[in-house]
Design a protein around this motif. Structure first.
Motif, mmCIF file in Angstrom:
data_model
loop_
_atom_site.group_PDB
_atom_site.id
_atom_site.type_symbol
_atom_site.label_atom_id
_atom_site.label_comp_id
_atom_site.label_asym_id
_atom_site.label_seq_id
_atom_site.Cartn_x
_atom_site.Cartn_y
_atom_site.Cartn_z
ATOM 1 N N LEU A 193 0.821 -1.212 0.000
ATOM 2 C CA LEU A 193 0.000 0.000 0.000
ATOM 3 C C LEU A 193 0.854 1.261 0.000
ATOM 4 O O LEU A 193 0.362 2.355 0.228
ATOM 5 C CB LEU A 193 -0.935 -0.007 1.213
ATOM 6 C CG LEU A 193 -1.879 -1.212 1.287
ATOM 7 C CD1 LEU A 193 -2.728 -1.138 2.545
ATOM 8 C CD2 LEU A 193 -2.763 -1.263 0.057
ATOM 9 N N GLY A 194 2.135 1.105 -0.269
ATOM 10 C CA GLY A 194 2.988 2.281 -0.410
ATOM 11 C C GLY A 194 3.796 2.589 0.833
ATOM 12 O O GLY A 194 4.079 1.721 1.654
ATOM 13 N N GLY A 195 4.159 3.873 0.977
ATOM 14 C CA GLY A 195 5.079 4.284 2.042
ATOM 15 C C GLY A 195 6.496 4.275 1.504
ATOM 16 O O GLY A 195 7.054 3.221 1.220
ATOM 17 N N LYS A 196 7.032 5.473 1.293
ATOM 18 C CA LYS A 196 8.385 5.649 0.744
ATOM 19 C C LYS A 196 8.482 5.222 -0.723
ATOM 20 O O LYS A 196 9.542 4.828 -1.197
ATOM 21 C CB LYS A 196 9.431 4.928 1.596
ATOM 22 C CG LYS A 196 9.466 5.455 3.038
ATOM 23 C CD LYS A 196 10.716 5.055 3.749
ATOM 24 C CE LYS A 196 10.759 5.771 5.126
ATOM 25 N NZ LYS A 196 11.965 5.503 5.876
ATOM 26 N N SER A 197 7.370 5.260 -1.401
ATOM 27 C CA SER A 197 7.387 5.008 -2.845
ATOM 28 C C SER A 197 7.972 6.227 -3.540
ATOM 29 O O SER A 197 7.698 7.367 -3.153
ATOM 30 C CB SER A 197 5.961 4.758 -3.335
ATOM 31 O OG SER A 197 5.904 4.697 -4.735
ATOM 32 N N LYS A 198 8.770 6.003 -4.567
ATOM 33 C CA LYS A 198 9.388 7.149 -5.231
ATOM 34 C C LYS A 198 9.726 6.830 -6.680
ATOM 35 O O LYS A 198 9.658 5.668 -7.112
ATOM 36 C CB LYS A 198 10.650 7.587 -4.483
ATOM 37 C CG LYS A 198 11.732 6.514 -4.406
ATOM 38 C CD LYS A 198 13.039 7.044 -3.836
ATOM 39 C CE LYS A 198 13.032 7.299 -2.355
ATOM 40 N NZ LYS A 198 14.377 7.561 -1.802
ATOM 41 N N GLY A 213 0.011 7.796 2.045
ATOM 42 C CA GLY A 213 -0.724 6.538 1.848
ATOM 43 C C GLY A 213 -0.893 6.167 0.392
ATOM 44 O O GLY A 213 -1.752 5.365 0.045
ATOM 45 N N GLY A 214 -0.064 6.768 -0.467
ATOM 46 C CA GLY A 214 -0.162 6.435 -1.883
ATOM 47 C C GLY A 214 1.120 5.795 -2.373
ATOM 48 O O GLY A 214 2.054 5.546 -1.616
ATOM 49 N N LYS A 215 1.159 5.491 -3.656
ATOM 50 C CA LYS A 215 2.388 4.967 -4.263
ATOM 51 C C LYS A 215 2.305 5.140 -5.771
ATOM 52 O O LYS A 215 1.220 5.351 -6.330
ATOM 53 C CB LYS A 215 2.589 3.486 -3.904
ATOM 54 C CG LYS A 215 1.559 2.543 -4.509
ATOM 55 C CD LYS A 215 1.938 1.089 -4.249
ATOM 56 C CE LYS A 215 0.938 0.136 -4.881
ATOM 57 N NZ LYS A 215 1.328 -1.257 -4.722
ATOM 58 N N PHE A 216 3.472 5.059 -6.408
ATOM 59 C CA PHE A 216 3.515 5.080 -7.866
ATOM 60 C C PHE A 216 3.305 3.647 -8.392
ATOM 61 O O PHE A 216 3.840 2.689 -7.834
ATOM 62 C CB PHE A 216 4.868 5.606 -8.360
ATOM 63 C CG PHE A 216 5.100 7.055 -8.061
ATOM 64 C CD1 PHE A 216 4.471 8.044 -8.814
ATOM 65 C CD2 PHE A 216 5.953 7.443 -7.028
ATOM 66 C CE1 PHE A 216 4.687 9.395 -8.544
ATOM 67 C CE2 PHE A 216 6.168 8.795 -6.759
ATOM 68 C CZ PHE A 216 5.529 9.765 -7.509
ATOM 69 N N LEU A 243 -4.483 4.478 -0.008
ATOM 70 C CA LEU A 243 -4.760 3.143 -0.545
ATOM 71 C C LEU A 243 -5.140 2.184 0.570
ATOM 72 O O LEU A 243 -4.582 2.225 1.673
ATOM 73 C CB LEU A 243 -3.530 2.616 -1.284
ATOM 74 C CG LEU A 243 -3.073 3.457 -2.479
ATOM 75 C CD1 LEU A 243 -1.771 2.895 -3.055
ATOM 76 C CD2 LEU A 243 -4.160 3.519 -3.545
ATOM 77 N N THR A 244 -6.083 1.299 0.246
ATOM 78 C CA THR A 244 -6.473 0.262 1.193
ATOM 79 C C THR A 244 -6.469 -1.080 0.473
ATOM 80 O O THR A 244 -6.733 -1.164 -0.726
ATOM 81 C CB THR A 244 -7.876 0.519 1.777
ATOM 82 O OG1 THR A 244 -8.818 0.616 0.706
ATOM 83 C CG2 THR A 244 -7.915 1.793 2.589
ATOM 84 N N GLY A 245 -6.167 -2.128 1.245
ATOM 85 C CA GLY A 245 -6.141 -3.470 0.659
ATOM 86 C C GLY A 245 -7.269 -4.309 1.214
ATOM 87 O O GLY A 245 -8.264 -3.794 1.719
ATOM 88 N N GLY A 246 -7.113 -5.601 1.105
ATOM 89 C CA GLY A 246 -8.125 -6.512 1.645
ATOM 90 C C GLY A 246 -9.305 -6.675 0.729
ATOM 91 O O GLY A 246 -9.324 -6.210 -0.412
#
Lengths: 419, 800
Positions: free
Chosen positions: A272-277, A302-305, A324-327
Motif C-alpha cells: 500500500l505504499g510508504g516511501k514510494s518514489k 498513503g499512496g504509491k507510484f 490506498l487500502t487493501g483486503g
C-alpha cells in the motif's frame, strides 16, 4: 550495430544541446518504422480471474468511437492482463494457452491474431519468472528456478541461449544475515541503457508464495550493473530509503525519457505504499542521480507510484486521490481513485490532465503508451461507462477520448506492428 | 502399451481377491436338484427380496440383489411356484422342472388395490422416489454391480447430469446439474451431509457395489435433505438388505488398476439384530498417455508430446463395519457404525495441465464413528430418525521437493527451490466435524404428512505447516490458529395426497443460520494472531412441488423453489495461502422452476421430458485481488432454461435401447457493460456443457449380456464468448464457434462396450469392458485429459 551507433550519436547531441524534443528517444524499444502495411492490435482482459482470460484483435487503423474487441479474427486466450511489446513484436509474460510464465509472442497472420512462439520459464510458480528485457539481438530474462542467474535468449527465435551467473554479486552483502530468506537478481527490474544491463537484487525476508515482493530486508534497493557485450559484472548501485522496485508482470514500471534518462518506480515498503518514489539514472550515467527524486509521500500520504511514462522532460503517471487500502474491500485495484497527472521533471510541478475521469489501477497494463506519435492514456472508469484510450494533447495537459471498448473486457494494451 | 491390461498385478490386492472368492466358494458348495430363476419388474429390472415359495414342499426363499433365486427340489416334475412381494400382484404358476429346463424368469406386475376411496399403488422404493412431486433422477445400481463401471460413468450416462473429473480414478469430481455446479450442489449419504467423510466416500473412487442407488435432485430438495443447496443434491443410498448376503468383487484394468469391494450383511433368524461390513480398496497408477506441451530443457521452447503420466497414482480404502438392533420396543432400529478411510493421491499437475509435478502428494484419513436411531410411534403416525457423528479428518499435503520434473519424468535437482507448486508445503491439518441430523415425520391424516428436519453442522480446523506462513514478527504458524464454522439448517414441509392420490403436493420452508470464527489471514500484509473475526448470518428458502397422475401410465409435475446457499467456511476465511478472507460475502440466491411429463408403457417403452428455468444471482466466484492472492466474491447472475429428454424402448424382448439428451441455455444477465463487458450479457455460462447426449444398447442372450454406451458432449467454452459467435444451427449444433479461441473444449465422443456372464449358478459374475474404444482424446474440467482406450475385467461373487 549501425543502429546502436546512430542512437548513441543522437543521444549525445540531445544531451549537449538540451533540445530533447528534436532527439530520437533512447529507449531500446524502437517503434515500428516504414510500414508497408500495419496493424493496430488491441488486447483486453475479459475476466478478473487468476488466469486473466481475454481477447486480442487486429485493426487496420486506430479505432474510433465505440469498438468491440471481439470478432471472428480475434484470439481468445489467457494471460491477457497486459503485455510488453518491443519493436515490432507483441510480447507478453504469460502465455495464451494456460497463463504460464515465460515470454510469448503474438503475431498477426492472415488478419488474425495468433500465437507465434513461447519461451517457457522453468519455474512457473515464482512471480517474476519471465521478466525480460531486449537489447537488439539479445534478450535477458529471469527464471525463478535459478534466482541468482540471469538467463539469455534470442528474441527472434524466443529460445534460451545461456545464462549469467551472478551468485557472487548477490552474496556481496547479507550472506550471513539470518533474516534474509530469499535472494534473487533481476526478478523485478531488468533494464538496458547505454550497453549496460541493470538488474535489481532482492534480499527478502520471506520465502513463501510472495517471496521477493513487499519483503525487503534492507531499506535500500540494490541494482547490479552488468556490461551487456561482455556479460561482466561492473558494480552495484542503490536507491536509498525505499522498497519494492518496480513489480512483476508486463508493466515494467520504468521509462526512458526522450533524452535517454531512465526513470524508475519503487513502490515502497508495503503493497500500500510508504516511501514510494521515482528515481533516475541519467542518460550518460550508470548510477542513481542523487540530486533528483520524486517522493509519493510528498504528494499523497498513503499512496504509491504504479505506472510511469517519461517524455520530453515530463512524467505522466497516476496518483491516488485517497489513501490506498487493501483486503477484500480495498480500493487499490478496482476503485476509481486514480488521477492522471503530468509532472515536470525539472520543477516537480504537477498538472492534472483535464478531461480524464478518475480511473482504476492499470495493474499489469501500461497507463500511458505511444502509438503513431500519439500519446494515449488507458482510461478504465466503469462507473462513467468508459474503457478505452484517451489521446493527450501536445502540451500534456488535457486528453480526449480516442476510442471506447465496449466488448472484450478492460483494456490492457494497444500497439502498432508492421506486417 | 498402457492401453492393454497391464500385468503388473499388485500381489496383495490380487491375493485378497482370490482369497475372498475362494472362501466364499467353498462355503457355498452344494449339490442336488434345483429350481432356479430370476424375478424382474415391468421395466426389466431385477427385484430383490421377492418371496419365492413352493407350497407343496413348504419351501421358501427370497431373491437376491439380482432378482435371482434357487430352491432345492427332491425330484424333477411339476411344481406350483408362488411369488409375492409388497407392491406387486402375487403370482402363481405351475412349472415343469426337468433336467433340460430348470431355470425360469418371471415378471411381477405392480399391484393396485382400492381401500376406502384411496387408491394404493404398490411400488418399489425406486419407483416411489421417481414418482415424487419433486423431480428425481434415480440411478439404480444393482445392474452395475457386475460391471466394471464407475459411479461417475453411470451418472454421466444419465439425463441432465455431467460429472467433470480432474483426471483418472480417485481424482476430484464435480457434479453439474442444470448448470449448477461446485458448492451449489450438495452431497449426502443416506440423507446425511457428506462433509464428515471428506474424500473417503468420493464419487470418483466409489464402487457401485457400495450403493443401492443414487438419487439426484435437480432444483427442489425433499425436506429430509436439510441443506442450503442452490440447485440440487446427490443422495447416495447405501445398500440396506433385508436378507443376509456376502459379496466380493475384484476389478483388474489397464493402468495397473485394481479395485476390490467386500460387502456383507447378517441378521439373525428372529430379525432382531444385525451386523455387516462394506469395504472397498482402489489403486490405479493412472499412467495413461496425455497430449501435453513438453519443454526443451535448453531452449525452453515447447512442442507437443504424447507422454504417459508418471505421478498420477491413487490408492485408497474405505472400511465400514456396523451392527445394530431392530424390531425392539424402544427402537425400530439402532445402528452403530465405525468407518475408516485413507486416501493417498499423487498430484501430476496443477489446475491446468501446464507443469508436471513428480513428488506432490496429498493424503486424507479418518476414523468415523456414528449412531443412527429410528422409531415409529403413535400407531405409526410419528417417525423419528436421528443421526449423529463426530470425527477428525487428517489432511496432509506434501510438496517439499528441491528441484523439478519434466513431462518425461526426468528430475533436475535445485537446492534453491523448495516445492514444485507455488506453495511449498508439509502441512498437517485436522478438520473436525460434528453432525447431528434429526428428522420427524408425522402423519396428520392418511393423506397429509408433516415433516421436520434439522441439521446442525459444526466444523473446526487447525494444523501446522513448517513451510507455511507465520504471524507477523513471530514463528507462530498461521495454521495453528483454529477457525470454526457452524451451520444450523431447519426445514419443515407438508406433503399432501389429494384426489385419490392423483395429486401430490409438497410445500417446504427452510431456515438457515450460520456463524464462523477465524483469523483474517492475509499474507499480503502482516497478519497478527489476535485478528480474530466472528461473523454470522441468517437466510431462508421456500419450495413448492406438485405432481398430477394423469393416468396409470403418465404423470406431470411442476416445482418452484427460491433457494439460498450460504457462503461456506473456505469462502469466508480462505485457505491461509492464496485465498484470502472476504467477510462481506452474501448468500447465492436462485429461483428454480421445473416442469416435467412422463409416459410409461410397461415392458414396451417409456419417455420423459423435463424442462427447467433458473434465475440465479450473486454466484460466488474466486477472483484475484492482488497477485497472487484471490478471494471469493459475489459476481455473476445467470438465468436460462433447459430441456432433458429420456427414453427407454424394448426393441425386442432381449434388446433394450435407452437414450437421453440434455440441452441447456444458461446465460449471464445484468452484467454491467460499462467496463467493456457488453459481450457477457446473454453469453453462455462458462465452463459448462450446454448439449450432451447418451445412448445405450443392452442385449441378452440367455445369461450372456452385451452392452454398449455412447456419450457425446458438444464443444463448450472455458470462458464466455459472445452469443453472435457461437455455433449456429439447431441447438447450436452447426459448425464451430466463429472465433480463434484457445479456450474451447472440442466435441467429444466416448464409446464403450462390455459383456457380462453369470457363472457358478449365478454366484459368480464375469464382466469385461473396453472403455473409450475409439481411443479419442477426452477432456474434462479445465481441459484435463482423461484416459484413452482401457480394458477392464470384473469378477463379482455373491452368496445369500
Amino acid at each position: 550495430m549501425k543502429k546502436l551507433l546512430s542512437k548513441g550519436l543522437i543521444i549525445g547531441i540531445a544531451t549537449i544541446t538540451g533540445l530533447s524534443s528534436c532527439s530520437k528517444k533512447n529507449d531500446p524499444d524502437p517503434e515500428p518504422t516504414n510500414p508497408e502495411s500495419s496493424k493496430y492490435v488491441l488486447i483486453t482482459m475479459s475476466e478478473n480471474t487468476l488466469t486473466k482470460p481475454g481477447y486480442a484483435t487486429a485493426f487496420d487503423e486506430i479505432p474510433s468511437g465505440n469498438v468491440s474487441n471481439i470478432n471472428a479474427t480475434s484470439l481468445q486466450g489467457m494471460g491477457m492482463g497486459g503485455w510488453r511489446p518491443y519493436g515490432n513484436w507483441l510480447l507478453k509474460m504469460f502465455n495464451s494457452t494456460g497463463n504460464e510464465l515465460g515470454i510469448e509472442r503474438l503475431i498477426v497472420s492472415d488478419n488474425k491474431v495468433v500465437v507465434d512462439k513461447f519461451l517457457k520459464a522453468t519455474d512457473n510458480t515464482t512471480n517474476g519468472s519471465g521478466n525480460f528485457v531486449i537489447n537488439e539481438n539479445t534478450g535477458f530474462y529471469w527464471d525463478g528456478s535459478s534466482p541468482l542467474k540471469i538467463q539469455k535468449f534470442n528474441p527472434e527465435t524466443l529460445s534460451r541461449t545461456g545464462e549469467i551467473d551472478l551468485t557472487n554479486v548477490v552474496n556481496e552483502r547479507g550472506s550471513d544475515e539470518a533474516g534474509i530468506l530469499y535472494r534473487s537478481i533481476g526478478q523485478k527490474f531488468l533494464a538496458i541503457k547505454g550497453g549496460k544491463l541493470y538488474a535489481n537484487i532482492t534480499y527478502a525476508t520471506t520465502n513463501g508464495t510472495q517471496k521477493g515482493f513487499w519483503d525487503d530486508f534492507y531499506p535500500d534497493v540494490y541494482i547490479a550493473v552488468i556490461d551487456v557485450a561482455s556479460g561482466n559484472y561492473e558494480k552495484t548501485i542503490k536507491i536509498e530509503d525505499t522498497g519494492s522496485i518496480a513489480y512483476i508482470n508486463d508493466n515494467n514500471m520504468y521509462s526512458f525519457d526522450t533524452n535517454g534518462d531512465l526513470y524508475i518506480v519503487t513502490q515502497g515498503r508495503s503493497s500500500l505504499g510508504g516511501k514510494s518514489k521515482v528515481v533516475r539514472i541519467k542518460a550518460s550515467e550508470t548510477d542513481i542521480d542523487k540530486t533528483w527524486e520524486l517522493k509519493m509521500d510528498d504528494i499523497m500520504t498513503g499512496g504509491k507510484f504504479v505506472n510511469i511514462f517519461a517524455t520530453n522532460g515530463k512524467i505522466i503517471t497516476i496518483i491516488p486521490t485517497v489513501a490506498l487500502t487493501g483486503g477484500a474491500n480495498g480500493n487499490i485495484n478496482f476503485s476509481e481513485i486514480w488521477e492522471y497527472y503530468t509532472i515536470d521533471i525539472a520543477t516537480k510541478a504537477r498538472t492534472k490532465i483535464n478531461g480524464v475521469p478518475y480511473v482504476t489501477n492499470p495493474g499489469a497494463a501500461f497507463g500511458t503508451i505511444k502509438v503513431d506519435d500519439k500519446l494515449l492514456l488507458r482510461v478504465n472508469a466503469p462507473s462513467a461507462g468508459l474503457n478505452g484510450y484517451y489521446q493527450l494533447n501536445s502540451d500534456l495537459t488535457a486528453a480526449t477520448s480516442l476510442f471506447n471498448v465496449t466488448e472484450g473486457g478492460s483494456v490492457s494494451g494497444f500497439y502498432k506492428i508492421n506486417l | 502399451m498402457k492401453h492393454f491390461i497391464t500385468y503388473r498385478i499388485r500381489l496383495i490386492p490380487t491375493l485378497l481377491a482370490l482369497l475372498s472368492l475362494g472362501l466364499l466358494n467353498s462355503a457355498e458348495a452344494q449339490t442336488g436338484l434345483q429350481l432356479k430363476g430370476k424375478v424382474l419388474d415391468q421395466q426389466g429390472l431385477a427385484i430383490s427380496g421377492v418371496s419365492v415359495g413352493l407350497p407343496a414342499l413348504s419351501k421358501k426363499t427370497a431373491t437376491n440383489t439380482y432378482g435371482e433365486f434357487s430352491l432345492h427340489i427332491p425330484r424333477y416334475g411339476k411344481y406350483l411356484i408362488r411369488l409375492s412381494f409388497i407392491g406387486y400382484q402375487t403370482f402363481e404358476k405351475e412349472v415343469n422342472v426337468s433336467a433340460g429346463e430348470n431355470s425360469f424368469d418371471f415378471i411381477l406386475i405392480e399391484h393396485v388395490s382400492t381401500l376406502e376411496n384411496v387408491t394404493v399403488t404398490g411400488k418399489t422404493e425406486t419407483q416411489k422416489i421417481k414418482d415424487q412431486s419433486i423431480k428425481t433422477t434415480v440411478i439404480e445400481l444393482k445392474e452395475a454391480y457386475n460391471k466394471p463401471a464407475t459411479v461417475t460413468e453411470l451418472m454421466n450416462r444419465t439425463a441432465g447430469i455431467r460429472i467433470r473429473q480432474t483426471g483418472g480414478l480417485g481424482s476430484a469430481a464435480d457434479v453439474s446439474l442444470n448448470g449448477f455446479q461446485g458448492k451449489a450442489i450438495k452431497y449426502f449419504r443416506d440423507g446425511i451431509p457428506l462433509d464428515y467423510l471428506g474424500e473417503g466416500f468420493g464419487l470418483s473412487s466409489l464402487p457401485a457395489n457400495m450403493l443401492q442407488r443414487i438419487e439426484v435432485y435437480k432444483g427442489v430438495l425433499p425436506v429430509s435433505l436439510g441443506a442450503d443447496a442452490l440447485g440440487g443434491a446427490v443422495n447416495l443410498i447405501s445398500r440396506r438388505p433385508s436378507n443376509k448376503y456376502m459379496e466380493a468383487g475384484y476389478e483388474l484394468a489397464s493402468f495397473n488398476t485394481h479395485r476390490l469391494n467386500l460387502n456383507g450383511y447378517y441378521t439373525n433368524p428372529a430379525n432382531q439384530w444385525f451386523a455387516g461390513v462394506d469395504a472397498f480398496y482402489n489403486h490405479s497408477d493412472n499412467d495413461y498417455k496425455a497430449l501435453v506441451r513438453a519443454t526443451d530443457p535448453e531452449t525452453r521452447n515447447q512442442y507437443d508430446a504424447n507422454v504417459p503420466l508418471f505421478h498420477n497414482a491413487f490408492t485408497g480404502y474405505f472400511v465400514q463395519a456396523y451392527a445394530g438392533l431392530k424390531n425392539r420396543k424402544w427402537a425400530d432400529e439402532i445402528r452403530f457404525e465405525l468407518s475408516a478411510f485413507s486416501n493417498n493421491k499423487e498430484q501430476q499437475h496443477p489446475a491446468l495441465m501446464t507443469d508436471p509435478y513428480g513428488a506432490i502428494v496429498s493424503k486424507q484419513s479418518s476414523v468415523v464413528p456414528s449412531v443412527s436411531y429410528k422409531k415409529t410411534l403413535f400407531n405409526n403416525r410419528l417417525t423419528v430418525n436421528q443421526f449423529v457423528t463426530y470425527n477428525t479428518i487428517k489432511i496432509n499435503r506434501i510438496d517439499t521437493l528441491h528441484g523439478q520434473y519434466d513431462w518425461f519424468g526426468n528430475f533436475t535437482p535445485n537446492p534453491l527451490k523448495v516445492g514444485e507448486s507455488r506453495q511449498a508445503s508439509n502441512s498437517d491439518i485436522n478438520s473436525r466435524n460434528f453432525i447431528s441430523r434429526t428428522n420427524l415425520a408425522f402423519s396428520i391424516t392418511d393423506n397429509h404428512t408433516l415433516e421436520l428436519n434439522t441439521v446442525y453442522l459444526s466444523a473446526s480446523r487447525d494444523g501446522n505447516d513448517p513451510l507455511g506462513p507465520r504471524f507477523s514478527g513471530t514463528d507462530i504458524d498461521v495454521l495453528s490458529a483454529e477457525s470454526s464454522y457452524r451451520k444450523f439448517v431447519t426445514a419443515m414441509g407438508i406433503s399432501s395426497d389429494l384426489f385419490d392420490k392423483k395429486i401430490n403436493h409438497l410445500l417446504t420452508g427452510k431456515f438457515f443460520n450460520y456463524s464462523a470464527s477465524g483469523i483474517e489471514a492475509y499474507e499480503a500484509r502482516p497478519v497478527f494472531s489476535d485478528e480474530v473475526k466472528d461473523i454470522g448470518g441468517n437466510s431462508w428458502g421456500i419450495a413448492d412441488a406438485i405432481k398430477y397422475e394423469i393416468n396409470s401410465r403418465s404423470l406431470i409435475r411442476f416445482s418452484a423453489e427460491y433457494a439460498n446457499r450460504l457462503p461456506d467456511h473456505n469462502e469466508l476465511f480462505g485457505d491461509a495461502v492464496f485465498v484470502v478472507p472476504n467477510f462481506s460475502l452474501k448468500p447465492e440466491r436462485s429461483l428454480n422452476l421445473n416442469l416435467g411429463y412422463r409416459y410409461n408403457k410397461p415392458v414396451s417403452y417409456s419417455v420423459e421430458v423435463n424442462t427447467f428455468y433458473r434465475r440465479t444471482k450473486n454466484l460466488i466466484l474466486l477472483v484475484p485481488i492482488q497477485q497472487p492472492y484471490a478471494h471469493f466474491e459475489n459476481q455473476e447472475n445467470v438465468k436460462g432454461y433447459g430441456m432433458e429428454l429420456d427414453g427407454v424402448v424394448y426393441l425386442f424382448r432381449n434388446l433394450l435401447l435407452n437414450a437421453n439428451a440434455t440441452w441447456q441455455d444458461l446465460r449471464l444477465f445484468n452484467v454491467s457493460s460499462s467496463g467493456g463487458d457488453a459481450e457477457k450479457n446473454d453469453a453462455r455460462l462458462r465452463n459448462t456443457p450446454y448439449l450432451f447426449a447418451n445412448a445405450g444398447l443392452n442385449y441378452n442372450i440367455n445369461k450372456l449380456k452385451f452392452y454398449g454406451y455412447y456419450s457425446f458432449v458438444r464443444e463448450y467454452y472455458l470462458e464466455t464468448i459472445p452469443k453472435r459467435l457461437e455455433p449456429t444451427g439447431f441447438l447450436g449444433l452447426g459448425g464451430k464457434a466463429d472465433i480463434n479461441s484457445l479456450l474451447i473444449i472440442p466435441d467429444q465422443h466416448l464409446l464403450s462396450i462390455g459383456t457380462n456372464y453369470p457363472a457358478l449358478n449365478n454366484k459368480l459374475s464375469i464382466g469385461l469392458e473396453a472403455k473409450n474404444i475409439l481411443n479419442n482424446n477426452l477432456y474434462d474440467n479445465y481441459r484435463i485429459q482423461k484416459a484413452g482406450r482401457s480394458f477392464h475385467l470384473k469378477l463379482n461373487y455373491n452368496i445369500q
